[in-house]
Design an enzyme around this catalytic site. Structure first.
Site, PDB file in Angstrom:
ATOM      1  N   VAL A 282       0.830  -1.207   0.000  1.00 35.88           N
ATOM      2  CA  VAL A 282       0.000   0.000   0.000  1.00 35.88           C
ATOM      3  C   VAL A 282       0.863   1.255   0.000  1.00 35.88           C
ATOM      4  O   VAL A 282       0.559   2.240  -0.661  1.00 35.88           O
ATOM      5  CB  VAL A 282      -0.963  -0.017   1.216  1.00 35.88           C
ATOM      6  CG1 VAL A 282      -1.672   1.331   1.364  1.00 35.88           C
ATOM      7  CG2 VAL A 282      -1.990  -1.124   1.071  1.00 35.88           C
ATOM      8  N   ALA A 283       1.976   1.212   0.751  1.00 34.58           N
ATOM      9  CA  ALA A 283       2.882   2.362   0.795  1.00 34.58           C
ATOM     10  C   ALA A 283       3.566   2.590  -0.548  1.00 34.58           C
ATOM     11  O   ALA A 283       3.764   3.728  -0.979  1.00 34.58           O
ATOM     12  CB  ALA A 283       3.938   2.154   1.884  1.00 34.58           C
ATOM     13  N   ILE A 285       2.535   1.592  -3.623  1.00 35.27           N
ATOM     14  CA  ILE A 285       1.644   1.920  -4.750  1.00 35.27           C
ATOM     15  C   ILE A 285       1.155   3.360  -4.602  1.00 35.27           C
ATOM     16  O   ILE A 285       0.506   3.689  -3.615  1.00 35.27           O
ATOM     17  CB  ILE A 285       0.430   0.973  -4.795  1.00 35.27           C
ATOM     18  CG1 ILE A 285       0.882  -0.463  -5.040  1.00 35.27           C
ATOM     19  CG2 ILE A 285      -0.541   1.404  -5.888  1.00 35.27           C
ATOM     20  CD1 ILE A 285      -0.230  -1.481  -4.878  1.00 35.27           C
ATOM     21  N   GLU A 287      -1.439   5.349  -4.983  1.00 34.57           N
ATOM     22  CA  GLU A 287      -2.857   5.194  -5.322  1.00 34.57           C
ATOM     23  C   GLU A 287      -3.432   6.405  -6.057  1.00 34.57           C
ATOM     24  O   GLU A 287      -4.311   6.273  -6.900  1.00 34.57           O
ATOM     25  CB  GLU A 287      -3.688   4.944  -4.040  1.00 34.57           C
ATOM     26  CG  GLU A 287      -3.503   3.577  -3.430  1.00 34.57           C
ATOM     27  CD  GLU A 287      -2.311   3.518  -2.487  1.00 34.57           C
ATOM     28  OE1 GLU A 287      -2.078   2.456  -1.903  1.00 34.57           O
ATOM     29  OE2 GLU A 287      -1.611   4.550  -2.346  1.00 34.57           O
ATOM     30  N   ASP A 329       1.960  18.674 -44.689  1.00 34.26           N
ATOM     31  CA  ASP A 329       1.488  18.789 -46.059  1.00 34.26           C
ATOM     32  C   ASP A 329       1.471  20.273 -46.414  1.00 34.26           C
ATOM     33  O   ASP A 329       1.497  21.132 -45.532  1.00 34.26           O
ATOM     34  CB  ASP A 329       0.080  18.179 -46.157  1.00 34.26           C
ATOM     35  CG  ASP A 329      -0.396  18.078 -47.591  1.00 34.26           C
ATOM     36  OD1 ASP A 329       0.450  18.015 -48.495  1.00 34.26           O
ATOM     37  OD2 ASP A 329      -1.624  18.070 -47.808  1.00 34.26           O
ATOM     38  N   ASP A 635      -4.819  17.385 -44.441  1.00 36.33           N
ATOM     39  CA  ASP A 635      -6.252  17.651 -44.483  1.00 36.33           C
ATOM     40  C   ASP A 635      -6.998  16.812 -45.502  1.00 36.33           C
ATOM     41  O   ASP A 635      -8.227  16.821 -45.541  1.00 36.33           O
ATOM     42  CB  ASP A 635      -6.504  19.133 -44.768  1.00 36.33           C
ATOM     43  CG  ASP A 635      -6.044  19.544 -46.164  1.00 36.33           C
ATOM     44  OD1 ASP A 635      -5.201  18.820 -46.747  1.00 36.33           O
ATOM     45  OD2 ASP A 635      -6.515  20.567 -46.675  1.00 36.33           O
ATOM     46  N   ASP A 639      -3.905  12.006 -46.948  1.00 35.40           N
ATOM     47  CA  ASP A 639      -3.091  12.110 -45.735  1.00 35.40           C
ATOM     48  C   ASP A 639      -3.467  11.081 -44.667  1.00 35.40           C
ATOM     49  O   ASP A 639      -2.718  10.882 -43.711  1.00 35.40           O
ATOM     50  CB  ASP A 639      -3.230  13.511 -45.122  1.00 35.40           C
ATOM     51  CG  ASP A 639      -2.703  14.597 -46.035  1.00 35.40           C
ATOM     52  OD1 ASP A 639      -1.654  14.367 -46.648  1.00 35.40           O
ATOM     53  OD2 ASP A 639      -3.345  15.645 -46.149  1.00 35.40           O
ATOM     54  N   GLU A 703       7.620   5.961   3.467  1.00 36.01           N
ATOM     55  CA  GLU A 703       6.792   4.969   4.162  1.00 36.01           C
ATOM     56  C   GLU A 703       7.412   3.572   4.100  1.00 36.01           C
ATOM     57  O   GLU A 703       7.423   2.827   5.087  1.00 36.01           O
ATOM     58  CB  GLU A 703       5.386   4.955   3.539  1.00 36.01           C
ATOM     59  CG  GLU A 703       4.613   6.246   3.789  1.00 36.01           C
ATOM     60  CD  GLU A 703       3.534   6.520   2.752  1.00 36.01           C
ATOM     61  OE1 GLU A 703       2.954   7.613   2.776  1.00 36.01           O
ATOM     62  OE2 GLU A 703       3.282   5.629   1.911  1.00 36.01           O
ATOM     63  N   ASN A 728      -2.146   8.592   1.865  1.00 44.83           N
ATOM     64  CA  ASN A 728      -1.903   8.599   0.420  1.00 44.83           C
ATOM     65  C   ASN A 728      -3.093   9.141  -0.368  1.00 44.83           C
ATOM     66  O   ASN A 728      -2.923   9.885  -1.338  1.00 44.83           O
ATOM     67  CB  ASN A 728      -1.564   7.195  -0.073  1.00 44.83           C
ATOM     68  CG  ASN A 728      -0.173   6.750   0.338  1.00 44.83           C
ATOM     69  OD1 ASN A 728       0.570   7.515   0.938  1.00 44.83           O
ATOM     70  ND2 ASN A 728       0.177   5.504   0.028  1.00 44.83           N
TER      71      ASN A 728
END
Length: 896
Positions: A282-283, A285, A287, A329, A635, A639, A703, A728
């Protein structure tokens, strides 16, 4: 249909014979049925729109989302439902934002099909009939008239003044004059004047063709196939996030296993160590990272949209920020895609005469005030000879609806700009007769009533023809004989103008007693030559400045066009691009080169002329092969494959639907300066993403070290998983999202594009994450040890460390607002959103500590004044150490 046959390289009689057709009678209905079964419908395949459910579930493909989902399931297994709900809520929020942004994508092949859905006029069994385009088969005899869209590819049988605009396929702005005569085998697609192609438009004249290819075998059908086959490249950001997530995932797994095994071997219980492992996960990741990054991109896209740029894919803005090559172009992209009078060149200017001797001639808007004599006369002749008309002349210039051929429209508008009103002129000098432009004679003429019984014959046409009919020269208010040496000088001037990519016409007149023009004997003599009028496809007003800004920002701009070499070279010169012979490559030269040979010279080429869609694909690939991030602007239908193949495709709002549907960025107002805005915004987005990552990972690193040290020294966990998750998500995510609104740094457009091979975590970030983590951990772990050995309750110690982590994040956010400067070099409180996020974070921190229900949920206790004083001192000390370390690193980087 017989791919080996080069239809342009055989006579139309041979084509009719090979296709078993008949010039006069066409095919029989029985033969049509057989061929329809053999070749199928003359239609492009349709592809079903992407289902909304597929778009939704595609949002889960991010590696960061995978990590969060795994964390969510682990918390479910441990029956920690609160944490699981929060994690899955983050995943869902990120998915919803991505879904609504990417739901703008629509169907590519359906757009291409829309371009070519037309009817056709054919001859079958000796009768002319109208059929749906889809019913055409090879061998059908098709009739072409002005305004028709060509329903299939075909070989021209005969024509009269047939001009077809093929800009949508080849990119060339001028209509092609068609001629059935046989051409050389090596003739490029854009120069095959004896062929017509599906989806192009007949501007004038009539013709008869025999259908040679239908459906996917047509040239536009090949474009469809290329669009299908063109592989959409992952953006640099997607590649970096993928690498970052894999590395982060491996580190998390390694740390969890190491801590779990180490703890069990040192005598701790399995359940306790499993809880510790989850705390580490958890620390580790971040979040709040996916949702913060998604919001950063979404906010950036809104800023671009306010400037009239529509980004169709959420990560495409970042790619623009990394762009190192822009392949643009010409027609409709750098230029306006329309004819305009560029200048008037009279003998007075060509042969000298003070102020009038200007290299660039006189612009129509300046003629009325600057040159009231022969310049006005030149435009008056052109106005009287042209057949265009304005439906609403009383409206403002930008609202005029002008009808007629492109050349005539340009001449009429130029005359109006110079103060010439055709209707008013013809009130005073009624028209007696006219000869419309004929490609055989190469001129048009108009006869008007003059004074004293004399009439005025005005002539407009090709320079060599008008000069050949002229006997006199209008110079300094007099008519002098047009001698051979003067004629040679005029021809040289015309060649110089033509070499600049301009179309050159000549004007002349004479007084005469004749009452009509003999169209049976059209030769006209003894004209008075008045001058040249040049036409061009003008540059967009912002094109030159945009390209200069791109170059200052370290981006290479290359011109890729279907136009002729001289025209492309003239445009490049006007834009300030290198245009020596070694910098120019034509499509026919490209055909003779292998991919490896192209890769060796690609960095030397600035201009690609006479290119076809397949050439554009090779050019894009060659640049990508040498490690560049390529943006392609365009355009037209031609293309579309290259727009899809490029790292970032940029389409004009006025362009074809096919180009828009495969693009990543659409310029809604056709203003190329939007590209600068998008590039700047892309760089700002990546700067802010890095600030967010630095901020979140530095907290996670702290952490992890706290938990790791507690395991190594066989101490209780200094902070619990629920407390980490609260810190977090609640305390750190809002400040991280506030970094989304950071303004761009002042030097952002003076930097070189970022190398796409650089990792997401650069050296600056690694150093700052390490420094912040080390300083914070040493101080916090020291506090933990001190309180622990002083005999404080573990619940109070964990509450102190929990608040310490939050306080640390509140201070560090101000250091992360700029990774290239120290805090005293910018206003740390200029981002109102950061200030508000800190205030709200502190409010939620108070709730977590003092509201009973949250105390029970997070296992916290209230803190006293002494603990708050220590934590405030910790925050200030840590903040000062981080800024000192940042100053040392910035100084070191400048000197190395």
């Amino acid at each position: 249909m017989n791919k080996e046959i080069q239809w342009h390289n055989i006579t139309f009689e041979e084509a009719i014979k090979k296709l078993n057709s008949d010039f006069e009678r066409g095919l029989t209905e029985e033969e049509v049925e057989i061929r329809q079964r053999q070749f199928g419908k003359n239609l492009l395949p349709e592809e079903k729109p992407l289902p909304k459910t597929k778009i939704f579930f595609r949002q889960f493909k991010s590696p960061l989302i995978y990590i969060l989902i795994i964390a969510g399931f682990v918390t479910l297994i441990l029956r920690d439902f609160t944490d699981a709900i929060v994690i899955f809520g983050v995943v869902f929020l990120n998915t919803i934002i991505g879904f609504f942004q990417e739901n703008k994508t629509s169907n590519i092949l359906a757009a291409l099909k829309k371009v070519v859905k037309v009817d056709a006029f054919v001859i079958r069994q000796g009768n002319e009939k109208e059929i749906r385009q889809g019913e055409l088969v090879p061998g059908d005899i098709v009739l072409l008239n002005p305004g028709n869209k060509v329903p299939a590819d075909g070989r021209l049988i005969w024509s009269h003044n047939l001009k077809i605009n093929e800009a949508a396929l080849t990119g060339e702005w001028l209509a092609n004059k068609k001629d059935p005569k046989i051409l050389k085998q090596e003739t490029s697609l854009a120069d095959r004047d004896n062929m017509v192609y599906m989806g192009t438009v007949v501007e004038e004249g009539i013709g008869r063709v025999i259908v040679t290819e239908t459906g996917l075998q047509t040239e536009i059908g090949k474009v469809v196939e290329m669009v299908k086959e063109a592989k959409e490249e992952k953006t640099p950001f997607q590649k970096k996030v993928a690498r970052f997530s894999v590395v982060l995932g491996l580190i998390i797994v390694f740390l969890c296993l190491f801590i779990f095994i180490f703890g069990v071997l040192t005598g701790k219980g399995y359940l306790e160590m499993l809880l510790t492992g989850i705390a580490v996960a958890v620390a580790a990741i971040p979040e709040g990272l996916p949702v913060a990054v998604t919001v950063t991109f979404a906010f950036g896209l809104q800023r671009i949209l306010k400037k009239k740029g529509l980004v169709r894919k959420i990560v495409a803005a970042e790619t623009l920020g990394s762009t190192s090559v822009i392949a643009t172009d010409k027609t409709g992209t750098l230029t306006e895609g329309k004819m305009e009078v560029a200048g008037v060149y009279t003998p007075h200017q060509i042969f000298g005469g003070g102020q009038a001797n200007e290299e660039n001639g006189s612009h129509p808007a300046q003629i009325a005030s600057q040159f009231n004599g022969v310049n006005i006369l030149a435009l008056k002749i052109a106005t009287l000879c042209c057949e265009a008309f304005i439906e609403n002349p009383d409206e403002a210039l930008e609202r005029w609806i002008v009808r007629g051929r492109p050349t005539d429209k340009a001449l009429l508008i130029a005359g109006m700009q110079a103060g010439l009103n055709k209707k008013e002129i013809e009130k005073n000098q009624p028209r007696l007769d006219t000869v419309p432009f004929d490609p055989v004679y190469k001129y048009s003429a108009a006869l008007h009533k003059g004074r004293d019984g004399k009439n005025i014959l005005s002539v407009l046409g090709a320079p060599e023809v008008v000069l050949g009919m002229s006997k006199y020269l209008q110079l300094n208010g007099q008519q002098i004989p047009l001698l051979a040496e003067k004629t040679i000088e005029l021809i040289k001037k015309q060649e110089i103008l033509s070499s600049k990519g301009q179309r050159v016409l000549a004007v002349a007149y004479k007084e005469t007693e004749q009452q009509n023009i003999d169209d049976q004997n059209p030769k006209i003599e003894e004209l008075i030559f008045v001058g040249f009028i040049t036409l061009h496809d003008p540059l967009r007003k912002d094109a030159k400045n945009t390209i200069k800004t791109c170059q200052r920002a370290g981006m290479r701009v290359i011109l890729v066009t279907g136009d002729h070499k001289l025209t492309a070279k003239a445009i490049a010169q006007e834009l300030g691009l290198p245009c020596k012979e070694k910098n120019i490559l034509e499509g026919k030269q490209l055909d003779k080169m292998s991919d490896e040979e192209l890769k060796k010279v690609v960095k030397d080429i600035e201009i690609y002329a006479r290119v076809e869609p397949r050439h554009k694909m090779r050019i894009i690939q060659a640049w990508q092969d040498v490690g560049e991030v390529v943006a392609m602007t365009g355009d037209g239908v031609n293309d579309a494959p290259a727009l899809k193949k490029a790292d970032i495709g940029v389409a004009l709002g006025s362009g074809t639907e096919a180009a828009k549907e495969v693009s990543d960025l659409i310029l809604l107002s056709d203003n190329l300066s939007i590209i600068i805005t998008a590039v700047k915004e892309g760089r700002r987005i990546m700067d802010n993403v890095r600030k967010i990552i630095t901020y979140l990972l530095s907290g996670g690193f702290t952490e992890i070290m706290l938990i790791g040290f507690s395991v190594i020294f066989r101490l209780p966990l200094p902070v619990l998983p629920g407390q980490i998750l609260w810190k977090n998500m609640i305390e750190s995510t809002l400040p991280a999202m506030a970094l989304t609104f950071e303004s761009e740094e002042k030097d952002i457009m003076n930097r070189s594009p970022e190398d796409p091979r650089l990792p997401l975590l650069n050296k600056e970030m690694n150093v700052l994450i390490f420094i912040i983590g080390i300083f914070s951990n040493i101080i916090l772990f020291g506090l933990f040890l001190w309180f622990f050995y002083m005999g404080y309750p573990i619940e109070l110690i964990r509450s102190i460390i929990f608040v310490g982590l939050a306080i640390d994040s509140f201070f560090v956010i101000f250091s992360c607002r700029n990774l290239r400067k120290n805090i005293w070099q910018y206003n740390p409180f200029s981002n109102t959103y950061v200030n508000l996020s800190i205030a709200s974070g502190f409010f939620f921190l108070i709730i977590a500590l003092y509201v009973p229900v949250f105390q029970k949920l997070l296992k916290t206790v209230s803190l006293g004044f002494f603990e708050w004083l220590i934590l405030l001192a910790f925050g200030l000390l840590n903040f000062a150490l981080v800024e000192i370390a940042k100053w040392v690193f910035i100084k070191y980087k400048k000197t190395n």
